[in-house]
Structure formats: structure tokens, C-alpha cells
Design a protein around this motif. Sequence first.
Motif, PDB file in Angstrom:
ATOM      1  N   UNK A 303       0.867  -1.178   0.000  1.00 30.70           N
ATOM      2  CA  UNK A 303       0.000   0.000   0.000  1.00 30.70           C
ATOM      3  C   UNK A 303       0.902   1.226   0.000  1.00 30.70           C
ATOM      4  N   UNK A 304       0.827   1.985  -1.077  1.00 27.09           N
ATOM      5  CA  UNK A 304       1.697   3.143  -1.212  1.00 27.09           C
ATOM      6  C   UNK A 304       0.936   4.416  -0.861  1.00 27.09           C
ATOM      7  N   UNK A 305       1.345   5.058   0.191  1.00 30.15           N
ATOM      8  CA  UNK A 305       0.758   6.345   0.549  1.00 30.15           C
ATOM      9  C   UNK A 305       1.665   7.444   0.032  1.00 30.15           C
ATOM     10  N   UNK A 311       4.843  16.784  -7.453  1.00 33.17           N
ATOM     11  CA  UNK A 311       6.219  16.368  -7.716  1.00 33.17           C
ATOM     12  C   UNK A 311       6.629  15.226  -6.797  1.00 33.17           C
ATOM     13  N   UNK A 312       6.235  15.336  -5.536  1.00 32.53           N
ATOM     14  CA  UNK A 312       6.569  14.299  -4.563  1.00 32.53           C
ATOM     15  C   UNK A 312       5.886  12.986  -4.934  1.00 32.53           C
ATOM     16  N   UNK A 313       4.665  13.103  -5.391  1.00 24.21           N
ATOM     17  CA  UNK A 313       3.870  11.953  -5.807  1.00 24.21           C
ATOM     18  C   UNK A 313       4.533  11.264  -7.010  1.00 24.21           C
ATOM     19  N   UNK A 314       4.939  12.082  -7.959  1.00 19.76           N
ATOM     20  CA  UNK A 314       5.584  11.598  -9.188  1.00 19.76           C
ATOM     21  C   UNK A 314       6.865  10.829  -8.864  1.00 19.76           C
ATOM     22  N   UNK A 315       7.723  11.460  -8.066  1.00 19.36           N
ATOM     23  CA  UNK A 315       9.004  10.850  -7.703  1.00 19.36           C
ATOM     24  C   UNK A 315       8.782   9.577  -6.887  1.00 19.36           C
ATOM     25  N   UNK A 316       7.851   9.657  -5.941  1.00 17.82           N
ATOM     26  CA  UNK A 316       7.555   8.482  -5.109  1.00 17.82           C
ATOM     27  C   UNK A 316       7.131   7.297  -5.957  1.00 17.82           C
ATOM     28  N   UNK A 317       6.304   7.556  -6.957  1.00 18.55           N
ATOM     29  CA  UNK A 317       5.876   6.469  -7.841  1.00 18.55           C
ATOM     30  C   UNK A 317       7.072   5.837  -8.541  1.00 18.55           C
ATOM     31  N   UNK A 318       7.905   6.668  -9.155  1.00 16.94           N
ATOM     32  CA  UNK A 318       8.996   6.134  -9.983  1.00 16.94           C
ATOM     33  C   UNK A 318      10.029   5.369  -9.151  1.00 16.94           C
TER      34      UNK A 318
END
Lengths: 422, 422
Positions: A303-305, A311-318
Motif C-alpha cells: 500500500x503506497x501512501x 512532484x513528490x507523488x511523481x518521484x515516489x511512484x517512480x
Amino acid sequence: MVEKRTPIPVHEAVEKIMFFASSGETELIPLEECYGRFLAEDLKADHDVPPFDRSPYDGFAIRSEDTKLANQSNAVEFEVIEEIGAGSVAKQEVGAFQAIRIMTGAQMPIQCDAVVMLELTKEYERDGRKYMSLKRQLQSGDNISFQGEDTQKGNVLVEKGTRINPGVSALLATFGYDKVLVGRKPTVGIYATGTELLDVHEGLVPGKIRNSNSYMIRSQVERAGAEPIYFGKLADDFDTCYEAIKEAIEKVDILITTGGVSVGDYDYLPDIYKKLGAEVLFNKIGMRPGSVTTVAQFEGKLLFGLSGNPSACYVGFELFVRPIIRTLLNNPNPHLKKITARLDVDFPKPNPFTRFVRSSISFKDGMVSVTPSGLDKSNVVTSLSGANALMVLPGGTRGYEQGMQVDVLLLEDEEGCQWPWN
Amino acid sequence: MVEKRTPIPVHEAVEKIMFFASSGETELIPLEECYGRFLAEDLKADHDVPPFDRSPYDGFAIRSEDTKLANQSNAVEFEVIEEIGAGSVAKQEVGAFQAIRIMTGAQMPIQCDAVVMLELTKEYERDGRKYMSLKRQLQSGDNISFQGEDTQKGNVLVEKGTRINPGVSALLATFGYDKVLVGRKPTVGIYATGTELLDVHEGLVPGKIRNSNSYMIRSQVERAGAEPIYFGKLADDFDTCYEAIKEAIEKVDILITTGGVSVGDYDYLPDIYKKLGAEVLFNKIGMRPGSVTTVAQFEGKLLFGLSGNPSACYVGFELFVRPIIRTLLNNPNPHLKKITARLDVDFPKPNPFTRFVRSSISFKDGMVSVTPSGLDKSNVVTSLSGANALMVLPGGTRGYEQGMQVDVLLLEDEEGCQWPWN
């Protein structure tokens, strides 16, 4: 009361997540749908290549022994008894001083052991029969592509986990894979949290913004090779969020939420993970942006919060979600590919945490440079759309200067990397 | 009788084709389907960003004039009259020495002109009322993200013809594009010609090979952003081929045939173009592989007669068909991106014609190198599947040595190039 969190280094966060990485399910799909999918089995040759001895040129197939006496002053004559195109085989037996006109790719008549190119012969007719002559000796094997010389039956040509590009498609067709075993696309559920979020079709109202993270992540999920499932957006209400997330987990391989992971008064995700009985792997990382990324595992499912900040969301995904998706697809290089590049600008200010700067790489004279894609304030909005890389600036006491070599993670690359972290 | 053809240089061939390049039709699709498509209109901001003055931190919104007397030895007290989260707006008017607790991203109350961060305040209650105090002066505008400071309404953020990546998806959502105008995928018809071709599911028989080019091109068409339509394979029979091709032209934006363009006895394409009344733009190019590529135009529609040889077919597609597809999609950089890279091997043998060597680029210490992906004979079969680039070795009297800088065309890149030819 502000909760105190202890940041862990990026590589440790990735390690904790990768502990739960596993390979996913497979499915058999028609060859014509395979582009961009990932092989779930090794691609093997089902026959030799070439599959038979064949002519690489348009010419004449002959017996080399018949050319023994040929030289510049002595033309040897052959009767042309048949003509075969690619896809046909000779019907007649070739005897002494007989030849078969043969097209590129056609199978060698079994009695012949050499091909002479069209340009080196003279063709003529006599008494209604066709002849050719040549003034050159040939050795046995001259101008023949031999069976199996390119590859042999059973050889592994492309390995399991490889993304199918046009060249792989050609190999699949060549070796009879009219159905291809590929990794089933992992399903990635997406929930956006935040009372401030409007749907995209809604007009702006005071205090609210449109939900852009969900669409960004949808595209990131697709780029990574998985199937996004957008569940909708959730207002900042604990019970609603809890029920929604609990139900969603059952339906997907990976669940992403955006927002609600900070330490603000409406950030419920930590408590939701707690109530679920999910194990929080970490809730703070020594990186910018994305430090408040929280990842939990519930019965082995991740589960990824991710942060609500785009930008933080983008980097966290990658950094964190992509390698899980690629591992589910059996890809042996699940992480973003890391290269080094010349820094094009100064970053004089030291930063205690590792920074991932959305950037753009460019090529000149055999060298790679990197520059932030959102250099000034007015580019902040478009910096993600112009990014094809993330520049990695490790935290510490020093800044970075133009001309230095820095690490860069490629966003649009498909080859990936085994372990980019030192 | 072997027909005499005059080869033209590659750049001239591309120029002749690009004369018929035009932009294609558009369609409106849901935002969630837009990843990988091409924008058919400029993406514009429909509102300022930020859309309103907002707080970049969790803190208190106040009137800066009330902090005039604050300093390390004098705490100024504020009554906290309300609390607003992101997505909410203040209901109360803020008077002298009053404050509103404000969350990251929330809209500034109109009476306030500064935000003080949570960490710099002391919170307490007295007589059932909430208070906070601070020991620091604030200036008007401190810690506010001002409306429009990132971008202003009406600004073009991403230009027409750009491929939609995750960052562009985020912008589309932010600015209310719940439907997106994109280029309709051009349709590319594919016919494979040759009596030697088997279908993929068929077992091998003497003299025949499976039809791999059609599946390779399908994938290339998809990679370029268009829609492949596979019409099937055609035996080497003039009338069948003629009728089939004549019908197919009506159904697609671009028609590709593979095979039948050489000067072999069964190469009917030139005659078919003639009978159709199509204008042949060229039938021989000074390049290897792919020299016998023939391109014709019929009422402005391009007919690509690619070679039946897989490598020649592959290269012909990327050099000649791809830029037409990308132009139909309004992309301003329709050609393969050209960079320079360090040659990793020797090519001692000079070649009169420009060679396009299927290759693989790699990165080290900020530099790019390139090496053929089919270095030895046994790699010939897999050289296309391992290729992410085409090395360009111009024809001439000299060979090429390891360490030289050579031009390279990137196959997996999405940015493209305006005109890679000198």
C-alpha cells in the motif's frame, strides 16, 4: 501535537519495499497484441536459421566440381534446367554441367554445393534450351547461407522478462509464436484523498484545486507496464477512507493513495494503516520531494501512501512503485536506469537530504548533460511535463556546480537497471 | 533483363517523401485514455496557478501589521478564531491580533497578508479560547504563494503535437481538460508479399519461412503512434497483388508492402505502381540495408514498398514511414532523434553507400558509446531485438575506427528531431 518521524535513506526504503516484490501471473495473448508487453518465458528458436541451405543472391546453383577448368580464357558452359523462386524447391536433379537459376532466399538443390552470382555469368539460348557460362572457379560452399549458421534450434534468443519491441515481435513470428506468454498487467488501484480536490470537469471554486495526481499516476502506471484502476477521490473523513481503502485492497495487486500522509490534522492514512493491521515499512524518507511517503504491507500486498504534492507523488511512484510493477512482470532490471551526466547549472545551496530534481537530459558531441526542467518559478507548473529524467543530488554539506558529473535516473527508458542505489 | 536503377542519397529520399507529409485528423478522447497520444491543440492554463493566494505551510494566517512589536523578548499574542484545511475557506473576518490556523494549500483569508509557520509559534488556551503567540516580525507577503505566480490564465503550457506523458496528463487534469483533443491515430495498412511466406502458426516446410516482417512492422507502427491494419500476405501473382493493393489504398492513410521491390523475376511492385498510375518517387537509395526501397504516391497518399529483408524493412520504416506518421500527428520533430556517440568497434571496410547499422547505445561517465547489436554471425537473428539505435556510417572511401564519433539515430526516443540529415 506534531508526530516525530525518523527519516530513512532512500536505498533503505527501496530495499524494504523490494522485500515484498514478487513475480506476477502470466497470460497467453495473440502475437498481434504483444507490442510493449513483457515476455513471461524465454523466446526459443523452434528451427535452425537459416532453416535450410539457401542462396543469398539471385544466381545459379551448380556443382562446384564442374568449375574446375573455368578461368579467364576458358568459359565453362552449364545447361539451365530449372528456375526456382524463394518458397519453391527444385523438382529436377542437377547433373554434371547443369545449373538451376535460383532466387535470393531459395533453398539449394541437394546436388549443388555453390552459387554463382548472376553478374558473373553469361546467359544465352541454343536450340530452344537455356545455357549460361562462367569463367571462374568456385569452391564447395561458395555463396551459400548454411542451415543453422545464424542460430540453432532450441537456442534462447530473448530472455523472460524482456519488453517486446518490434525486433522481438519479428523473432516471435519467425519462431512460430502465434500466441505469446506474457506477464499479466498488474492492476494498480488509485485513490486520491483530500477535501480540496475537484473533479477535472468541475469549475474552480474558492479554496479548491482539480485532482491532477490521479491522472498523472494513471499515466505513470501505464508507462511502467501495468493497468491503472482509478477508484475515485476521498474526502478527508476517517471512516469513509478506511472503508474505501479496505475494500480496494482486495481488488488490486498494488494500491496507491495520494495525499493524507503528512502530519497535518487531516492526514488519516497512518491511522488507517494502523486500524487495518498493515505493517508500516516507513513513513519518512531522507529525500526531497517525497519525504512523507508512507508505505505499508498488508498480507504481502503493498500500500503506497504517496504525497499529495504532485512532484513528490511523481518521484515516489517512480522510485518505489515502478520496481514492484516491473518485478511482477519478471523484468530483471526493474528500477529506473541510472547514468551519469554533466550538470548544466549550479546548485550552490547544500541540502541535508538527497534531492530528486525533475530534469531533462540532452546530448552533444557524445556527451550527456542534464538541466532542471523547471529552472525558474514560471516553469514549476510544467517541470513534470518537460522531464525525461530525475537528477539525483545526494544530501550533505556541499552544493553542486556546473560541470560536475551527477547521477541521473532516466524516466522514458525501457531497459531499466538492477540496483541504482549505492 | 536486369533493370538499371539510379540510387539517390538518403536525405533526398526523405525530402521527396516529406513533400507529401501533412497533418492528420483529430478526435476528442477522455482524459483517462490520453497517455501516449499526441496533443492536437495547445494546452492552455484555464486559471492562474496558484488559483488563489494560499499558504505553502501548516501555520497561522495573520495581518503582518500586528507583528510590528514582536521580537525575541516580546511575544505578541493572537486569538485563534478559526481553523481551515485545504479546500475550505475562512468563514470569519480576521481582525487585529486575530489569527486563523491554516493548512498547507488552503486559501488565505482576505484580511491576512502573511503566514507564520507552526514551528515558530506557541499555542495555548485560556478561558476556553485558543491563542498563539510569536516573537518575530513578519512582512506583508511572507510565506504566501501568490495567485498566478507559477502561471497565468491563458498561458500556453504544452504545445500542439507533443506526446502526452505523465506530466502532461497532470497538466491536462489541472486545467480542466476532461476531454482531450488529440491526433487521430493514422491507419497504416500492411501487406506482406512473397510465395515463400508461411503464417506464424504454420509449421515450416522446405523452402518457406514464416512471415515475420508484418508483425515487426505492426509493432513499429504502434511505437510510432499509429494504428496498424494487417491485410494479410500475398503470393507472387501480379493480378492478385494489384487488386488487393488497389482496394487497400482506399482504407488507410498509409500503405506498406514488404517484399517484391527488388529486381527479381517475381518483384511485381514496380509494375503495380505503374498500372495504378502512382508516381514513383524513387526506387533505389544509396544506403545499406534497404537500397531497393520503393516509394510511390497515389493521389497524395504514400505507398511504401519496403524490402522483404527484415533489417532493410525495419530501417526503411524508421527512416521513411515514421516521419510521415509523426507529421500526421502534428509532431514538430517527426524524425528519429540524432545524437553523436563514440564508436566501440572498428569498421575497417569502406562502403560506397551510407550504412545504417542496428546498434545499441550505452552510457558511461557522462559519455555515450555505440556498438552494433549484431556483432557476430550468431547475433544476426537477434540484432533487431537488441537494437535501440541505428548507427549512421556515411558512404565513402574510408572505414571507421573505434573511438571515432559517429551519428546515431535513437529508436526508443519519443522526442524526435526536426531534420537529422545534413
